[in-house]
Write an enzyme that holds these catalytic residues in place. Structure first.
Site, PDB file in Angstrom:
ATOM      1  N   THR A 131      44.309  37.092  39.741  1.00 45.85           N
ATOM      2  CA  THR A 131      44.145  38.248  38.862  1.00 45.85           C
ATOM      3  C   THR A 131      45.425  39.081  38.791  1.00 45.85           C
ATOM      4  O   THR A 131      46.250  39.039  39.714  1.00 45.85           O
ATOM      5  CB  THR A 131      42.990  39.123  39.409  1.00 45.85           C
ATOM      6  OG1 THR A 131      43.019  40.381  38.775  1.00 45.85           O
ATOM      7  CG2 THR A 131      43.130  39.367  40.906  1.00 45.85           C
ATOM      8  N   ASP A 132      45.548  39.872  37.730  1.00 42.30           N
ATOM      9  CA  ASP A 132      46.679  40.808  37.652  1.00 42.30           C
ATOM     10  C   ASP A 132      46.445  42.036  38.538  1.00 42.30           C
ATOM     11  O   ASP A 132      47.339  42.865  38.697  1.00 42.30           O
ATOM     12  CB  ASP A 132      46.950  41.229  36.197  1.00 42.30           C
ATOM     13  CG  ASP A 132      45.778  41.931  35.524  1.00 42.30           C
ATOM     14  OD1 ASP A 132      44.712  42.069  36.165  1.00 42.30           O
ATOM     15  OD2 ASP A 132      45.926  42.356  34.363  1.00 42.30           O
ATOM     16  N   GLU A 133      45.239  42.151  39.129  1.00 39.44           N
ATOM     17  CA  GLU A 133      44.949  43.329  39.963  1.00 39.44           C
ATOM     18  C   GLU A 133      45.753  43.321  41.261  1.00 39.44           C
ATOM     19  O   GLU A 133      45.845  44.342  41.939  1.00 39.44           O
ATOM     20  CB  GLU A 133      43.449  43.425  40.264  1.00 39.44           C
ATOM     21  CG  GLU A 133      42.634  43.505  38.995  1.00 39.44           C
ATOM     22  CD  GLU A 133      41.203  43.989  39.198  1.00 39.44           C
ATOM     23  OE1 GLU A 133      40.952  44.692  40.183  1.00 39.44           O
ATOM     24  OE2 GLU A 133      40.358  43.646  38.354  1.00 39.44           O
ATOM     25  N   TYR A 156      38.887  43.857  46.748  1.00 41.10           N
ATOM     26  CA  TYR A 156      38.931  42.635  45.921  1.00 41.10           C
ATOM     27  C   TYR A 156      40.376  42.220  45.685  1.00 41.10           C
ATOM     28  O   TYR A 156      40.751  41.065  45.929  1.00 41.10           O
ATOM     29  CB  TYR A 156      38.215  42.883  44.581  1.00 41.10           C
ATOM     30  CG  TYR A 156      38.534  41.843  43.522  1.00 41.10           C
ATOM     31  CD1 TYR A 156      38.108  40.517  43.665  1.00 41.10           C
ATOM     32  CD2 TYR A 156      39.271  42.171  42.377  1.00 41.10           C
ATOM     33  CE1 TYR A 156      38.405  39.548  42.700  1.00 41.10           C
ATOM     34  CE2 TYR A 156      39.571  41.218  41.412  1.00 41.10           C
ATOM     35  CZ  TYR A 156      39.137  39.906  41.582  1.00 41.10           C
ATOM     36  OH  TYR A 156      39.442  38.958  40.624  1.00 41.10           O
ATOM     37  N   LYS A 160      42.365  38.826  46.948  1.00 43.13           N
ATOM     38  CA  LYS A 160      42.983  37.865  46.018  1.00 43.13           C
ATOM     39  C   LYS A 160      44.480  37.732  46.327  1.00 43.13           C
ATOM     40  O   LYS A 160      45.039  36.634  46.271  1.00 43.13           O
ATOM     41  CB  LYS A 160      42.770  38.292  44.566  1.00 43.13           C
ATOM     42  CG  LYS A 160      41.343  38.195  44.064  1.00 43.13           C
ATOM     43  CD  LYS A 160      40.766  36.787  44.070  1.00 43.13           C
ATOM     44  CE  LYS A 160      41.426  35.867  43.071  1.00 43.13           C
ATOM     45  NZ  LYS A 160      40.735  34.532  43.038  1.00 43.13           N
ATOM     46  N   ASN A 186      39.003  39.241  31.704  1.00 46.25           N
ATOM     47  CA  ASN A 186      38.364  38.304  30.781  1.00 46.25           C
ATOM     48  C   ASN A 186      37.062  38.895  30.250  1.00 46.25           C
ATOM     49  O   ASN A 186      36.391  39.668  30.930  1.00 46.25           O
ATOM     50  CB  ASN A 186      38.002  37.004  31.508  1.00 46.25           C
ATOM     51  CG  ASN A 186      39.185  36.112  31.811  1.00 46.25           C
ATOM     52  OD1 ASN A 186      39.076  34.904  31.743  1.00 46.25           O
ATOM     53  ND2 ASN A 186      40.325  36.679  32.148  1.00 46.25           N
ATOM     54  N   ASN A 255      38.988  51.972  28.459  1.00 48.79           N
ATOM     55  CA  ASN A 255      37.583  51.580  28.648  1.00 48.79           C
ATOM     56  C   ASN A 255      36.674  52.249  27.629  1.00 48.79           C
ATOM     57  O   ASN A 255      35.768  51.621  27.079  1.00 48.79           O
ATOM     58  CB  ASN A 255      37.117  51.938  30.071  1.00 48.79           C
ATOM     59  CG  ASN A 255      37.716  51.009  31.116  1.00 48.79           C
ATOM     60  OD1 ASN A 255      38.229  49.936  30.792  1.00 48.79           O
ATOM     61  ND2 ASN A 255      37.660  51.426  32.371  1.00 48.79           N
ATOM     62  N   ASP A 287      34.311  58.709  39.078  1.00 48.24           N
ATOM     63  CA  ASP A 287      35.266  57.597  39.014  1.00 48.24           C
ATOM     64  C   ASP A 287      35.180  56.724  40.261  1.00 48.24           C
ATOM     65  O   ASP A 287      34.784  57.171  41.340  1.00 48.24           O
ATOM     66  CB  ASP A 287      36.691  58.150  38.857  1.00 48.24           C
ATOM     67  CG  ASP A 287      37.599  57.176  38.121  1.00 48.24           C
ATOM     68  OD1 ASP A 287      37.167  56.043  37.853  1.00 48.24           O
ATOM     69  OD2 ASP A 287      38.738  57.564  37.810  1.00 48.24           O
TER      70      ASP A 287
HETATM   71  P1  NAD Z   1      32.290  34.970  38.880  1.00 48.49           P
HETATM   72  O1  NAD Z   1      31.909  35.992  39.893  1.00 48.49           O
HETATM   73  O2  NAD Z   1      31.626  34.971  37.549  1.00 48.49           O
HETATM   74  O3  NAD Z   1      32.101  33.503  39.486  1.00 48.49           O
HETATM   75  C1  NAD Z   1      32.474  33.163  40.778  1.00 48.49           C
HETATM   76  C2  NAD Z   1      31.850  31.827  41.124  1.00 48.49           C
HETATM   77  O4  NAD Z   1      32.269  31.472  42.448  1.00 48.49           O
HETATM   78  C3  NAD Z   1      30.324  31.851  41.125  1.00 48.49           C
HETATM   79  O5  NAD Z   1      29.817  30.718  40.452  1.00 48.49           O
HETATM   80  C4  NAD Z   1      29.981  31.816  42.610  1.00 48.49           C
HETATM   81  O6  NAD Z   1      28.724  31.196  42.867  1.00 48.49           O
HETATM   82  C5  NAD Z   1      31.143  31.042  43.184  1.00 48.49           C
HETATM   83  N1  NAD Z   1      31.363  31.332  44.601  1.00 48.49           N
HETATM   84  C6  NAD Z   1      31.511  32.553  45.182  1.00 48.49           C
HETATM   85  N2  NAD Z   1      31.658  32.417  46.508  1.00 48.49           N
HETATM   86  C7  NAD Z   1      31.653  31.085  46.767  1.00 48.49           C
HETATM   87  C8  NAD Z   1      31.771  30.325  47.956  1.00 48.49           C
HETATM   88  N3  NAD Z   1      31.937  30.898  49.163  1.00 48.49           N
HETATM   89  N4  NAD Z   1      31.709  28.972  47.850  1.00 48.49           N
HETATM   90  C9  NAD Z   1      31.539  28.369  46.643  1.00 48.49           C
HETATM   91  N5  NAD Z   1      31.395  29.056  45.499  1.00 48.49           N
HETATM   92  C10 NAD Z   1      31.452  30.401  45.551  1.00 48.49           C
HETATM   93  O7  NAD Z   1      33.863  35.108  38.733  1.00 48.49           O
HETATM   94  P2  NAD Z   1      34.794  34.918  37.448  1.00 48.49           P
HETATM   95  O8  NAD Z   1      34.858  36.195  36.719  1.00 48.49           O
HETATM   96  O9  NAD Z   1      34.391  33.682  36.756  1.00 48.49           O
HETATM   97  O10 NAD Z   1      36.204  34.704  38.160  1.00 48.49           O
HETATM   98  C11 NAD Z   1      36.641  33.399  38.535  1.00 48.49           C
HETATM   99  C12 NAD Z   1      38.007  33.489  39.179  1.00 48.49           C
HETATM  100  O11 NAD Z   1      38.925  34.081  38.270  1.00 48.49           O
HETATM  101  C13 NAD Z   1      38.016  34.362  40.435  1.00 48.49           C
HETATM  102  O12 NAD Z   1      38.879  33.752  41.360  1.00 48.49           O
HETATM  103  C14 NAD Z   1      38.594  35.678  39.945  1.00 48.49           C
HETATM  104  O13 NAD Z   1      39.274  36.342  40.978  1.00 48.49           O
HETATM  105  C15 NAD Z   1      39.544  35.216  38.870  1.00 48.49           C
HETATM  106  N6  NAD Z   1      39.793  36.182  37.785  1.00 48.49           N
HETATM  107  C16 NAD Z   1      38.753  36.773  37.126  1.00 48.49           C
HETATM  108  C17 NAD Z   1      39.033  37.655  36.081  1.00 48.49           C
HETATM  109  C18 NAD Z   1      37.909  38.287  35.269  1.00 48.49           C
HETATM  110  O14 NAD Z   1      38.185  39.126  34.422  1.00 48.49           O
HETATM  111  N7  NAD Z   1      36.650  37.917  35.464  1.00 48.49           N
HETATM  112  C19 NAD Z   1      40.342  37.948  35.726  1.00 48.49           C
HETATM  113  C20 NAD Z   1      41.382  37.324  36.438  1.00 48.49           C
HETATM  114  C21 NAD Z   1      41.089  36.427  37.457  1.00 48.49           C
END
Ligand code: NAD
Length: 351
Positions: A131-133, A156, A160, A186, A255, A287
């Site tokens: 993530t960009d966070e 979080y 990451k 996303n 937001n 907040d």
């Molecule tokens: P999400 O929370 O929708 O999905 C996470 C998935 O990981 C779920 O299916 C969950 O069951 C699985 N999971 C969690 N812990 C687990 C474990 N211990 N073993 C196996 N599976 C496990 O998340 P997302 O929004 O789809 O994000 C996916 C990835 O992308 C993450 O790594 C997140 O940090 C990164 N990301 C997300 C965003 C965003 O805006 N959502 C932006 C940038 C990066």
């Protein structure tokens, strides 16, 4: 191809894209936490290339079995705890999965990679989705670049960031062919309704209050999830090993403006005489602690080097997303009732 977290929001988009493009084998390794939902994979679950392994990425023994069984040509690592608010209330799972789980997947990928014949080892890739966070907050100007120092604010983001560091260390120390993606926010179909956009859509459809942190001034850069899936596949196919790719949507929005735009779409697509304008449901709430002001990335490297391009601009992506939630009650009603995993969600989990 092994995808961790393939039952989540972005992971399911990546799995659907891989199957649609004819990948030989797509193994979804997911523990199915509250955020994992096999309903999101209905359109691919009968495909002969698709396999599901209900496995915790922290379970080294199970990972070893999965790697031996499927002998993947690449790993796309997305499994994570992903919700900032939950990380503030309970950071333990974030450290366990995002740090410990990344360690375990790296270790197993390394063992597998070193056992491959040279030609297969040469082609093997480990794509880590982050993530960009991890870069903390921007003021009113500028963008994150791939040389921005890490400075995470939330548990979080810290977890990451730790995962990203492990991935780079496994590349430098052991030579595992890793690549890192740092992506902005996303949005799109199949997103768990605790995140801003689906929460606003579903609360709006139910005439419930629309909570907005502070005065809604925080700015995020929004990317349609299928564009992110495209970027992941571009990095997998064409990315340079050891490289970091920043991915964003060129769509910075406050937001409050995102929430107002969702309200306007609901007014149009689901007019509700009892509510009038959905904007009237907006409620400003205290907040989030450590709430970063603005994130935005410079995605020029992936555009230039890998010819990746946005295909869904924010306004049409948001319209597609609101329309999808309006038309796919079956998906989110099962999520909200807890039927998708045999339990009921408490209100606190949604807010
Ligand atoms: P999400 O929370 O929708 O999905 C996470 C998935 O990981 C779920 O299916 C969950 O069951 C699985 N999971 C969690 N812990 C687990 C474990 N211990 N073993 C196996 N599976 C496990 O998340 P997302 O929004 O789809 O994000 C996916 C990835 O992308 C993450 O790594 C997140 O940090 C990164 N990301 C997300 C965003 C965003 O805006 N959502 C932006 C940038 C990066």
């Amino acid at each position: 191809m092994l995808v961790t977290g393939g039952a989540g929001f972005i992971g399911s988009a990546v799995v659907r894209a891989l199957v649609a493009r004819g990948a030989e084998s797509v193994v979804n390794v997911d523990k199915l936490t509250y955020a994992g939902n096999l309903d999101s994979l209905q359109e691919v679950s009968a495909d002969p290339s698709y396999y599901f392994e209900c496995v915790d990425v922290c379970d080294q023994g199970e990972l070893e079995r999965v790697f031996r069984t499927h002998s993947p040509t690449a790993v796309i690592h997305l499994a994570a705890e992903s919700h900032v608010d939950r990380s503030i209330d309970g950071p333990d799972e974030f450290i366990r999965t995002n740090v410990g789980g990344t360690f375990s997947v790296l270790q197993e990928a390394r063992r597998h990679w070193t056992s491959l014949p040279p030609a297969d080892a040469e082609r093997f890739r480990f794509v880590h989705v982050s993530t960009d966070e991890v870069f903390a907050s921007l003021g009113t100007g500028g963008l994150f670049t791939d040389v921005t120092p890490y400075d995470p604010s939330s548990p979080y983001a810290g977890s990451k960031a730790a995962g990203d560091h492990l991935v780079r260390a496994w590349r430098r120390t052991y030579g595992v062919p890793c690549l890192v993606i740092n992506c902005s926010n996303n949005y799109g179909p199949y997103q768990f309704p605790e995140k801003l956009i689906p929460l606003t859509i579903l609360n709006g459809l139910a005439d419930e209050p629309l909570p907005v942190y502070g005065r809604g001034e925080n700015v995020r850069d929004w990317l349609y999830v299928d564009d992110h899936a495209d970027a992941v596949l571009a990095v997998l196919a064409l990315g340079r090993v050891g490289e970091t790719y920043l991915v964003g949507g060129d769509s910075q929005r406050r937001n409050i403006d995102v929430v107002r735009e969702v309200c306007a779409l609901l007014d149009e697509l689901r007019p509700d005489a009892a509510v009038g304008r959905h904007e009237s449901l907006i409620r400003f709430v205290a907040d989030r602690p450590g709430h970063d002001f603005r994130y935005a990335v410079d995605a020029s490297r992936i555009r230039r080097e890998l010819r990746w391009a946005l295909s869904v601009p924010f306004d049409s992506g948001l319209r597609k997303t609101v329309t999808w939630y309006v038309e796919n009650r079956w998906w989110w009603e099962r999520v909200r009732s807890g039927v998708y995993r045999g339990e009921r969600l408490g209100l606190d989990a949604r807010r």
